[in-house]
Design a protein around this motif. Structure first.
Motif, PDB file in Angstrom:
ATOM      1  N   ASN A  94      98.647  15.497 -99.223  1.00 51.21           N
ATOM      2  CA  ASN A  94      99.940  14.803 -99.276  1.00 51.21           C
ATOM      3  C   ASN A  94     100.227  14.352-100.717  1.00 51.21           C
ATOM      4  OD1 ASN A  94     101.968  12.615 -99.026  1.00 51.21           O
ATOM      5  ND2 ASN A  94     101.714  13.007 -96.839  1.00 51.21           N
TER       6      ASN A  94
ATOM      7  N   ASN B 256     102.288  20.040 -92.509  1.00 53.51           N
ATOM      8  CA  ASN B 256     101.667  19.994 -93.821  1.00 53.51           C
ATOM      9  C   ASN B 256     100.149  20.075 -93.736  1.00 53.51           C
ATOM     10  OD1 ASN B 256     101.346  19.718 -96.598  1.00 53.51           O
ATOM     11  ND2 ASN B 256     101.190  17.484 -96.465  1.00 53.51           N
ATOM     12  N   LEU B 257      99.591  21.166 -94.221  1.00 52.46           N
ATOM     13  CA  LEU B 257      98.132  21.267 -94.317  1.00 52.46           C
ATOM     14  C   LEU B 257      97.695  21.307 -95.789  1.00 52.46           C
ATOM     15  CD1 LEU B 257      97.165  23.730 -91.408  1.00 52.46           C
ATOM     16  CD2 LEU B 257      97.361  21.244 -91.366  1.00 52.46           C
TER      17      LEU B 257
ATOM     18  N   ARG C  19     106.564   2.965 -98.954  1.00 53.29           N
ATOM     19  CA  ARG C  19     105.152   3.358 -98.857  1.00 53.29           C
ATOM     20  C   ARG C  19     104.936   4.416 -97.775  1.00 53.29           C
ATOM     21  NH1 ARG C  19     100.228   3.882-101.221  1.00 53.29           N
ATOM     22  NH2 ARG C  19     101.435   5.765-101.201  1.00 53.29           N
ATOM     23  N   PHE C  20     105.586   4.217 -96.637  1.00 53.97           N
ATOM     24  CA  PHE C  20     105.392   5.137 -95.509  1.00 53.97           C
ATOM     25  C   PHE C  20     106.721   5.791 -95.147  1.00 53.97           C
ATOM     26  CE2 PHE C  20     102.353   1.571 -94.822  1.00 53.97           C
ATOM     27  CZ  PHE C  20     101.171   2.261 -95.044  1.00 53.97           C
ATOM     28  N   PRO C  21     107.107   6.823 -95.861  1.00 49.84           N
ATOM     29  CA  PRO C  21     108.431   7.388 -95.588  1.00 49.84           C
ATOM     30  C   PRO C  21     108.490   8.088 -94.231  1.00 49.84           C
ATOM     31  CG  PRO C  21     107.291   8.672 -97.258  1.00 49.84           C
ATOM     32  CD  PRO C  21     106.440   7.466 -96.998  1.00 49.84           C
TER      33      PRO C  21
ATOM     34  N   THR D  95      95.878  11.872 -93.638  1.00 49.79           N
ATOM     35  CA  THR D  95      95.912  11.088 -94.875  1.00 49.79           C
ATOM     36  C   THR D  95      97.131  10.177 -94.952  1.00 49.79           C
ATOM     37  OG1 THR D  95      97.190  12.686 -96.171  1.00 49.79           O
ATOM     38  CG2 THR D  95      94.772  12.967 -96.136  1.00 49.79           C
ATOM     39  N   GLY D  96      98.281  10.614 -94.413  1.00 48.44           N
ATOM     40  CA  GLY D  96      99.514   9.938 -94.776  1.00 48.44           C
ATOM     41  C   GLY D  96      99.708  10.115 -96.274  1.00 48.44           C
ATOM     42  N   PRO D  97     100.533   9.302 -96.949  1.00 50.22           N
ATOM     43  CA  PRO D  97     101.246   8.181 -96.355  1.00 50.22           C
ATOM     44  C   PRO D  97     102.585   8.537 -95.727  1.00 50.22           C
ATOM     45  CG  PRO D  97     101.617   8.177 -98.708  1.00 50.22           C
ATOM     46  CD  PRO D  97     100.729   9.349 -98.405  1.00 50.22           C
TER      47      PRO D  97
ATOM     48  N   TYR E 214      95.090   6.799 -98.530  1.00 45.19           N
ATOM     49  CA  TYR E 214      96.405   7.136 -99.083  1.00 45.19           C
ATOM     50  C   TYR E 214      96.763   6.309-100.317  1.00 45.19           C
ATOM     51  CZ  TYR E 214      98.007   3.151 -96.252  1.00 45.19           C
ATOM     52  OH  TYR E 214      98.160   1.922 -95.687  1.00 45.19           O
ATOM     53  N   GLU E 215      96.014   5.222-100.557  1.00 43.43           N
ATOM     54  CA  GLU E 215      96.288   4.437-101.769  1.00 43.43           C
ATOM     55  C   GLU E 215      95.778   5.144-103.017  1.00 43.43           C
ATOM     56  OE1 GLU E 215      98.010   1.792-102.071  1.00 43.43           O
ATOM     57  OE2 GLU E 215      98.068   0.876-100.089  1.00 43.43           O
ATOM     58  N   GLY E 216      95.003   6.204-102.821  1.00 42.08           N
ATOM     59  CA  GLY E 216      94.471   6.936-103.959  1.00 42.08           C
ATOM     60  C   GLY E 216      92.986   6.676-104.192  1.00 42.08           C
TER      61      GLY E 216
ATOM     62  N   TYR F  20     104.949   9.653 -92.859  1.00 39.29           N
ATOM     63  CA  TYR F  20     104.767   9.720 -91.410  1.00 39.29           C
ATOM     64  C   TYR F  20     104.837  11.170 -90.946  1.00 39.29           C
ATOM     65  CZ  TYR F  20     104.901   4.693 -90.631  1.00 39.29           C
ATOM     66  OH  TYR F  20     104.594   3.360 -90.620  1.00 39.29           O
TER      67      TYR F  20
ATOM     68  N   ILE G 149     108.429  16.638 -99.101  1.00 39.65           N
ATOM     69  CA  ILE G 149     107.956  15.270 -98.840  1.00 39.65           C
ATOM     70  C   ILE G 149     108.422  14.329 -99.954  1.00 39.65           C
ATOM     71  CG2 ILE G 149     105.900  13.798 -98.716  1.00 39.65           C
ATOM     72  CD1 ILE G 149     104.502  16.079 -97.176  1.00 39.65           C
TER      73      ILE G 149
ATOM     74  N   LEU H 171     102.067  12.120-101.836  1.00 39.38           N
ATOM     75  CA  LEU H 171     102.340  10.685-102.017  1.00 39.38           C
ATOM     76  C   LEU H 171     101.072   9.838-102.001  1.00 39.38           C
ATOM     77  CD1 LEU H 171     105.540  10.314 -99.790  1.00 39.38           C
ATOM     78  CD2 LEU H 171     105.392  10.769-102.240  1.00 39.38           C
ATOM     79  N   ILE H 172      99.906  10.483-101.876  1.00 41.87           N
ATOM     80  CA  ILE H 172      98.650   9.733-101.947  1.00 41.87           C
ATOM     81  C   ILE H 172      98.541   9.105-103.331  1.00 41.87           C
ATOM     82  CG2 ILE H 172      96.125   9.953-102.032  1.00 41.87           C
ATOM     83  CD1 ILE H 172      96.358  12.069 -99.808  1.00 41.87           C
ATOM     84  N   GLY H 173      98.167   7.834-103.351  1.00 41.89           N
ATOM     85  CA  GLY H 173      98.103   7.076-104.600  1.00 41.89           C
ATOM     86  C   GLY H 173      99.026   5.887-104.487  1.00 41.89           C
ATOM     87  N   PRO H 174      99.003   4.998-105.476  1.00 41.86           N
ATOM     88  CA  PRO H 174      99.908   3.839-105.428  1.00 41.86           C
ATOM     89  C   PRO H 174     101.348   4.301-105.243  1.00 41.86           C
ATOM     90  CG  PRO H 174      98.371   3.632-107.262  1.00 41.86           C
ATOM     91  CD  PRO H 174      98.172   5.004-106.686  1.00 41.86           C
TER      92      PRO H 174
ATOM     93  N   GLU I 282     104.569  18.130 -86.581  1.00 45.13           N
ATOM     94  CA  GLU I 282     103.189  17.667 -86.727  1.00 45.13           C
ATOM     95  C   GLU I 282     102.734  16.892 -85.488  1.00 45.13           C
ATOM     96  OE1 GLU I 282     103.095  17.600 -91.613  1.00 45.13           O
ATOM     97  OE2 GLU I 282     103.685  15.801 -90.526  1.00 45.13           O
TER      98      GLU I 282
END
Lengths: 274, 275
Positions: free
Chosen positions: B140, B136-137, B153-155, A188-190, A86-88, A192, B219, B142-145, A197
Motif C-alpha cells: 500500500n 490490491n496485492l 489517515r484511513f481513506p 496492511t491498510g491504511p 501502516y505507520e511505517g 480501507y 489509491i 500510503l504506509i508511513g506517516p 477486496e
C-alpha cells in the motif's frame, strides 16, 4: 544492539519501573477497548517514549503507554495504543511491546481490535471472538530466529486458545452478551478495503478484516503464550455495491461504544476467572 | 518538514514554472495501451522526468519518461508518458510521486490505463475493460506517516473508480460503437507473469484482469479525493490448462493491442471532451 538485546534493554527498563509487580496478563487495548484502561486499579503508567528502543510515539497518535495495575483481581499490563505497520514501522518495532511483555513474564495475552465485518450476517456493534486468523501482513518472525523465545517454525494450529474461547462463551452466556465467532484477516491498510477486496476476503474465509493483531499473536504463539482475541465490528461491507450506500460515521461510533462496554465487562470477568 | 513533502513541492514547483500559467484539469497515465494518445495532445510541452528534481533516474523506467502537457478534447491535460513500476525496484513513494505531483498541480480528474491479462474467461485479446474496482496485492503506497494535507489517515475505498465517469464512458462507448467490458483489476508486483495456478487464484478471489501497476496510483489519487477513471486493454488470455505445446503468440498480442489502443484513444478523448 541486536534485536534480542533491544528487547532485553526495554524489558529491564519496564521491570525496574514495576518494582517487583509481576503482571500475569498482557492486554492490547485496540480501538474498541480503550475504556478498559480506566478500569485498571492502582495504575502505573509507563509512556512508550521513555522506554529505550521503543519507536518515538509521535506517529502512533494519541496515546502510547503501558498501564500496569489490578484488573479482576489479577496483575495486568495493558498496552494503551499499539504500534501499527501502516505507520511505517517495521515488524520488529510493531511487535516489540509484545516481546517486552513476554520477557517480563506474562502468562496470557489478550488482544482486541476494531474490524470491518466481511461476514454478511455481521452487524455494526457485534462482538466477534477471533477463533483463527489469516495473515496478509509480513510475518514478524522473518529474520534470524530468537531461539530463547521459540522454534524456527512455530505451530499455528491453535493460534487462539480453545479453553479461553470456551470460557469467554460461558461468561458471555451468563452475562447475556451475544457473541459472534470468526476468522480475522489482517492487511496492511491504511486505505480501507474496496468492495472487490471485501469479496476477496470473504471468498478466502474471513469474517472480519483489520490492520493489526496478527503480528502480535504470531509473536506470542512463538513463545507458546495462550492468546484470547476479540474484534468489535465497526463497519459492515454488505451494501457497498449499492450506489446509495454511505458510511454513517455517527452510527458506527455509537454502536462501537456500546459494544466496547460489553467487551470491557467480558474481558474483566474472563481475567478474573483465570 | 517531512522530506516527502519537500520532494513533492520541489517537483511541483519545477513543473509549474515550465507550465507558465497553464492549469491541467485532467491527469492521464498512459499505460502500454495508450501510448498513441500522447500524439494527439496539441501544443505539447514535454518535460522529461529526469529534469524534475526528486524523480527517479529514468534509466530503469525504460524507453520514455515524460510529462506531456497540452490540449486534448478542448481541455488542458497533463499526461504521464511512461509510469514508474514497483517491479523496477523503486519504493512506493517513487512509484506514486508523479501522481502526487499532478495532484499538487491541481488536476481534478485522473485517468489511468494499462495492458492487462484477462483472468475472466469472458475477456478476450483486444477487449477494453472499464475498471470498476480493484484488488490490491501490491504494498500500500500510503504506509508511513499520513500526509494530512493530502487526505485522511484511513481513506475510504468504497468507490475507487468514479461511478459518474463510468456511466459517461458507457454512454460514449455505445454512441461510438466501441464495445466495452467492465471488471475488477488486480494489481500484483510482477515482474514474472502469473502461473496458471495464480490465474486461478485471482479468478477465485474475484479478479477479471491482472497487471503490475495502476492500483497504487489510484489509491493515492483517492486519498486526495480525486475522481478516477481507469481502463485495461486485454493483451493476454488466461487458461487454466495450457496444452504442453501452448505458447504466447507475441505477434497476435501486438496486433490486438494496437487495434484496441486506437479505440481506447478515441474514447478517452471523447470522455475528456465531455467532462
Amino acid at each position: 544492539m541486536n534485536p534480542l538485546e533491544t528487547i532485553h534493554a526495554a524489558a529491564d527498563y519496564v521491570r525496574n519501573k514495576l518494582g517487583g509487580i509481576k503482571p500475569v496478563v498482557g492486554i492490547v487495548l485496540g480501538s474498541g477497548l480503550g475504556k478498559l484502561a480506566d478500569e485498571i486499579e492502582n495504575p502505573l503508567v509507563i509512556p512508550y517514549g521513555d522506554i529505550p528502543g521503543f519507536p518515538v510515539s509521535t506517529a502512533i497518535g494519541h496515546k502510547g503507554n503501558y498501564i500496569v495495575g489490578d484488573l479482576g483481581g489479577k496483575k495486568v499490563i495493558a498496552m494503551q495504543g499499539r504500534i501499527h505497520y501502516y505507520e511505517g514501522y517495521d515488524m520488529f518495532q510493531v511487535t516489540l511491546p509484545i516481546q517486552v511483555m513476554k520477557v517480563i513474564g506474562i502468562r496470557y495475552l489478550f488482544v482486541s481490535n476494531a474490524a470491518g465485518g466481511t461476514n454478511l450476517s455481521f452487524h455494526v456493534g457485534d462482538l466477534m471472538i477471533i477463533r483463527d486468523h489469516i495473515n496478509l501482513l509480513p510475518n514478524p518472525l522473518i529474520g534470524p530466529n530468537i531461539e530463547e523465545f521459540g522454534p524456527r517454525f512455530p505451530d499455528m494450529t491453535r493460534p487462539y486458545d480453545p479453553a479461553l474461547i470456551r470460557k469467554a462463551e460461558f461468561i458471555a452466556a451468563e452475562e447475556g452478551i451475544s457473541l459472534q465467532k470468526g476468522v480475522y484477516v489482517a492487511i496492511t491498510g491504511p486505505s480501507y478495503e474496496t468492495p472487490a477486496e471485501y469479496r476477496y476476503f470473504r471468498a478466502i474465509g474471513a469474517d472480519a478484516v483489520g490492520m493489526s493483531t496478527t503480528p502480535e499473536v504470531i509473536v506470542a504463539r512463538h513463545s507458546g503464550l495462550p492468546v484470547f482475541g476479540m474484534s468489535v465490528i465497526t463497519d459492515v461491507a454488505h451494501a457497498t455495491d449499492d450506489e446509495e450506500y454511505v458510511t454513517d460515521g455517527e452510527a458506527i461510533v455509537k454502536a462501537a461504544n456500546a459494544a466496547a462496554d460489553r467487551m470491557t465487562l467480558l474481558y474483566k470477568k474472563l481475567i478474573a476467572s483465570l | 518538514m517531512d522530506p516527502r513533502i519537500e520532494t513533492i513541492q520541489g517537483a511541483v514547483g519545477c513543473v509549474e514554472e515550465q507550465l507558465k500559467g497553464r492549469k491541467p484539469v485532467a491527469g492521464i497515465v498512459l499505460g502500454s495501451g495508450l501510448g498513441k494518445l500522447a500524439d494527439k495532445i496539441e501544443n505539447p510541452l514535454i518535460i522529461p522526468y529526469q529534469d524534475i528534481p526528486g524523480f527517479p533516474v529514468s534509466t530503469a523506467t525504460g524507453h520514455k519518461g515524460n510529462f506531456i502537457v497540452g490540449s486534448l478534447g478542448g481541455k488542458t491535460v497533463i499526461a504521464m508518458q511512461g509510469r514508474i513500476h514497483y517491479y523496477e525496484g523503486y519504493g512506493m513513494e517513487n512509484v506514486v510521486l508523479p501522481i502526487r505531483v499532478m495532484i499538487g498541480l491541481g488536476i481534478r480528474y485522473l485517468f489511468v490505463s494499462n495492458a492487462a491479462g484477462g483472468v475472466s474467461f469472458s475477456l478476450h485479446l483486444g477487449d477494453l475493460m472499464i475498471i470498476r474496482d480493484h484488488i490490491n496485492l501490491l504494498p500500500n503506497p500510503l504506509i508511513g506517516p499520513n500526509m494530512e494535507h493530502e487526505g485522511p489517515r484511513f481513506p475510504d475505498m468504497t468507490r475507487p473508480y468514479d461511478p459518474g465517469l463510468i456511466k459517461l464512458a458507457v454512454r460514449l462507448g455505445v454512441e461510438m460503437g466501441i464495445e466495452l467490458k467492465q471488471g475488477v483489476y488486480l494489481g500484483d508486483t510482477g515482474p514474472s507473469y502469473e502461473t496458471p495456478a495464480e490465474y486461478k487464484f485471482y479468478r477465485t478471489i474475484g479478479a477479471d484482469a491482472v497487471g503490475m501497476s495502476t492500483v497504487p496510483e489510484v489509491i493515492v489519487a483517492r486519498h486526495a479525493g480525486i475522481p478516477v477513471f481507469g481502463m485495461s486493454v486485454i493483451t493476454n488470455e488466461a487458461h487454466d490448462d495450457y496444452g504442453e505445446d501452448y505458447e504466447n503468440d507475441g505477434e497476435d498480442v501486438v496486433k490486438a493491442a494496437a487495434a484496441a489502443a486506437e479505440k481506447m484513444t478515441k474514447l478517452f478523448i471523447s470522455i475528456i471532451e465531455n467532462l
